[in-house]
Design an enzyme around this catalytic site. Structure first.
Site, short mmCIF file in Angstrom:
data_model
loop_
_atom_site.label_atom_id
_atom_site.label_comp_id
_atom_site.label_asym_id
_atom_site.label_seq_id
_atom_site.Cartn_x
_atom_site.Cartn_y
_atom_site.Cartn_z
N HIS A 90 1.06 -1.60 0.20
CA HIS A 90 -0.21 -0.02 -0.22
C HIS A 90 0.98 1.11 0.01
O HIS A 90 0.43 2.47 -1.14
CB HIS A 90 -0.61 -0.23 0.84
CG HIS A 90 -1.75 0.90 1.44
ND1 HIS A 90 -3.18 1.22 0.61
CD2 HIS A 90 -1.48 2.76 1.81
CE1 HIS A 90 -3.64 2.27 1.73
NE2 HIS A 90 -2.61 3.27 2.01
N GLU A 91 1.58 1.07 0.55
CA GLU A 91 2.59 2.62 0.48
C GLU A 91 3.36 2.57 -0.26
O GLU A 91 3.43 3.99 -0.82
CB GLU A 91 3.02 2.71 2.33
CG GLU A 91 2.57 2.21 3.88
CD GLU A 91 1.41 3.63 3.48
OE1 GLU A 91 1.84 4.98 2.79
OE2 GLU A 91 0.65 3.63 4.40
N HIS A 101 2.02 4.81 -2.28
CA HIS A 101 1.78 5.59 -2.86
C HIS A 101 3.51 6.74 -3.62
O HIS A 101 3.68 7.45 -3.67
CB HIS A 101 2.07 6.05 -1.33
CG HIS A 101 0.70 6.51 -1.02
ND1 HIS A 101 -0.28 7.09 -1.49
CD2 HIS A 101 -0.30 6.12 0.56
CE1 HIS A 101 -1.66 6.76 -1.09
NE2 HIS A 101 -1.85 5.75 0.17
N HIS A 128 3.53 6.79 -6.46
CA HIS A 128 2.52 7.90 -7.67
C HIS A 128 3.95 9.42 -6.87
O HIS A 128 3.25 9.98 -8.86
CB HIS A 128 1.63 7.96 -6.28
CG HIS A 128 0.28 8.63 -7.11
ND1 HIS A 128 -1.05 8.81 -6.52
CD2 HIS A 128 0.16 9.32 -8.90
CE1 HIS A 128 -1.97 9.86 -7.07
NE2 HIS A 128 -0.82 9.80 -8.73
#
Length: 683
Positions: free
Chosen positions: A471-472, A475, A478
């Site tokens: 999940h991290e 980010h 991105h």
């Protein structure tokens, strides 16, 4: 800047951050100096005596605080991960300074007039693409920050911004202090250790040793708390820990309860001053949802779809509980839910999540993650020597393209400690310049509070912790793959209900056999996850899915209700209001003393006010978007490249709804999420 001032390591943004040189006494002088620098640039934009252009007005405005923003990110980061009394005092001393400065920007009449004057020019009217979007978004944000207010209202909006900055900072610090203030220490053979896994016991022993204590130390940090709630046979211990966890930040000296109402009232006052019915409309206007009513409708629709499955799960759990403990057993309590859910999972699927832990060493998980990213997105991630770090456990990595171009670096800090806040997060330290043909690397970090290593074993993660790592990193990608020209639009500088799409989409690769084999290897033998164990894991994938979804919906619902409906005069005590709103989403009745709102940092210190719904909103989008990878190839470079081109690289340079359509080819289908979670009736 003078030679004396440049000795302060916070004064100048730099890729190689000298963390080992940054001291608490650097923070206030740096922030004060950089506010003056930014203020001077602001006045320069106002007094400009030449033709206004995008560069000298809009772009100059977006970059006037680049040095200040860097200093605040670094200082705030350090206060989050290695806080000390001196560091906290230094940070607290600058909160009112930067809060007042940022509030003053939109309230500067000369600057607002300069922006409007530029917007009226032929050049501004001819802007297209990202530049046109930045101008429009800047004008909209100025209005939402009070640029059109007059007289006393303008003064008051600035006061509110300053007050909220201080209150939300205090809220978060109280949560950190309250979390680390509670611990349990047990000697070998204590009955309260019964049922706990070997991993939990080893971690507790290591925790005790870190404090020069003997025995087993348990805390409210996530790995410790979860292990107790899932496995501890001793009901009294579970109850004690559950109550401590859900009463965090309510004790004397760090009591957040008075802050809750004050923060909510200030937010509502701000919204009313700006002409909005409530804070939710103000907060969501610039997001995909658009307004509070649409958020509520989305949450209510999701709740109604999931409710039948939720009721069925709860009935099955209660039946199992009574079959195990007898029909005359006391009512199931909140501190027993996770414990009996785990027993039900093991009974139904013969699967204990602890069985998979030996296959998920953190080192192997990261290696597999980086291989997935290399195959799918064409970038290479390699560990590299860190310039300097804030703690000995911190690691540093480089990301390069296939041609060898360095596009990003990042730090990782994965394990809990008393000086660090709870949870997991990704931050951007620097957005590299991608204008005029430049390709400066981005710089970010990932933090977590994962199961730590022991003297005998590496860090062995639960599958849920593996998902958190992915999940991290979603980010982080991105940021790393952002290629927009304007740094104000780079990476994660996007709408709150869009920012979670890349992170949640990344979690999907943790479940597919083809990609799971790249990261799941036994830490001793190197063997992949046995097929029998994988089959059980997949069979249990959607176990308790309705309750998991309802938990997220409870957070989103109480958030939006607090920021639309709640007033102390009409609704009374805010904790009682929150408990009443959240109760229908829980398996068992909540005690009247339930006070989890007092430690809900996402809402009151973490930037998710009226935005927690975005997790479920983004999950709806990513479940649909990941369908392309599942259909066309989990490691498809073609799909991966299109995902980078249409979403990851674009930041906030275009409407996110359009970016989604560009990748998927149509509007989102909410059914995709429910189908993936097994929350649809068989046809």
């Amino acid at each position: 800047m003078t030679a004396v001032l440049t000795e302060n390591p916070l004064l100048e943004p730099r890729f190689n951050i000298p963390f080992d040189q940054i001291k608490p006494e650097h923070i206030a002088p740096a922030v004060e100096q950089l506010i003056r620098l930014a203020q001077g640039r602001l006045e320069g934009i106002v007094r400009l005596n030449q033709v206004r252009t995008f560069e000298n007005t809009v772009l100059a405005l977006s970059e006037l605080d680049s040095e200040l923003e860097f200093a605040l990110r670094i200082a705030g980061h350090l206060e989050s991960v290695v806080t000390t009394p001196d560091l906290r005092a230094a940070w607290n001393s600058v909160v009112p300074l930067y809060s007042a400065f940022y509030a003053s920007i939109a309230l500067n009449a000369g600057l607002w007039n300069a922006l409007k004057a530029y917007a009226a020019t032929d050049e501004a009217k001819a802007l297209t693409g990202p530049r046109a979007r930045l101008l429009v978004k800047t004008l909209e944000q100025f209005r939402r920050d009070g640029a059109d207010l007059q007289g006393a209202d303008k003064v008051r909006i600035a006061e509110i911004a300053s007050q909220l900055g201080e209150l939300t900072t205090q809220f978060g610090q109280n949560v950190v202090d309250s979390t680390k203030a509670v611990e349990w220490l047990f000697a070998e053979g204590d009955a309260r250790l019964s049922g706990l896994t070997q991993t939990a016991l080893e971690a507790a022993q290591l925790s005790a040793q870190s404090k020069n204590l003997e025995g087993y130390r348990f805390t409210l940090q996530a790995p410790s708390y979860t292990a107790v709630m899932d496995y501890a046979d001793h009901q009294g211990f579970r109850q004690e820990m559950w109550e401590a966890y859900n009463h965090k930040a309510t004790e004397e000296g760090r009591d957040n309860r008075p802050l809750l109402t004050e923060i909510l009232e200030l937010r509502q006052e701000k919204a009313h001053l700006l002409g909005y019915a409530h804070f939710a409309d103000l907060a969501t206007e610039d997001r995909m949802a658009g307004n509070g009513a649409r958020v509520q409708s989305f949450l209510e629709d999701m709740q109604s779809r999931i409710q039948p499955f939720f009721e069925r799960e709860n009935a099955e759990l209660l039946e199992f509980y009574h079959a195990l403990e007898g029909r005359d057993a006391p009512d199931l309590q909140p501190w027993g839910v996770a414990y009996y859910v785990e027993k039900l999972r093991q009974s139904r699927f013969e699967f204990d999540p602890e069985e998979t832990r030996p296959y998920f060493s953190l080192e192997r998980v990261l290696s597999g993650l980086f291989e997935i990213v290399q195959r799918t997105f064409g970038v290479t991630v390699q560990q590299a020597p860190a310039p300097s770090v804030w703690h000995e456990e911190v690691q540093f990595y480089r990301i390069t393209t296939e041609s060898g171009q360095h596009i990003a670096s990042f730090y990782t800090d994965w394990f809990p400690r008393d000086s660090k806040r709870s949870g997991a997060w990704m931050n951007a330290f620097l957005s590299g310049d991608r204008s005029r043909g430049k390709l400066e690397p981005h710089l970010g970090l990932m933090c977590g509070n994962m199961t730590p290593p022991t003297d005998e074993k590496p860090a062995l993660l639960t599958h849920r912790e593996v998902e958190t790592v992915f999940h991290e990193f979603g980010h982080l990608l991105h940021l790393a793959l952002s290629s927009v020209e304007l740094r104000a639009q780079a990476g994660t500088h996007v709408a709150r209900d869009w920012v979670e799409l890349p992170s949640q989409l990344m979690e999907n690769w943790c479940w597919e056999r083809e990609t799971l084999d790249l990261l799941a290897r036994h830490y001793q033998t190197g063997e992949t996850l046995p097929e029998s164990l994988y089959t059980k894991m997949m069979a249990a994938q959607n176990f308790w899915a309705a309750n998991g979804s309802m938990r997220q919906l409870s957070f989103g619902t109480v958030d939006i209700r607090l920021h639309t409906d709640y007033t102390p005069l009409q609704n009374g005590d805010v904790l009682e209001f929150a408990r009443t709103v959240m109760a229908p989403f829980y398996t068992t009745p909540l005690p009247r003393s339930f006070a989890s709102l007092a430690s809900f940092s996402h809402l009151f210190s973490g930037g998710y006010a009226a935005g927690y719904y975005s997790y479920k909103w983004s999950e709806m989008l990513e479940a649909d978007a990941f369908g392309r990878f599942r259909r066309e190839g989990l490691l498809s470079r073609e799909v991966g490249s299109q995902y980078v081109d249409t979403i990851l690289s674009r930041g906030n340079s275009a409407d996110p709804a359009q970016l989604f359509r560009d990748f998927v080819g149509r509007e989102p289908d909410p059914e995709a999420l429910l189908e993936r979670s097994g929350l649809v009736s068989s046809r």
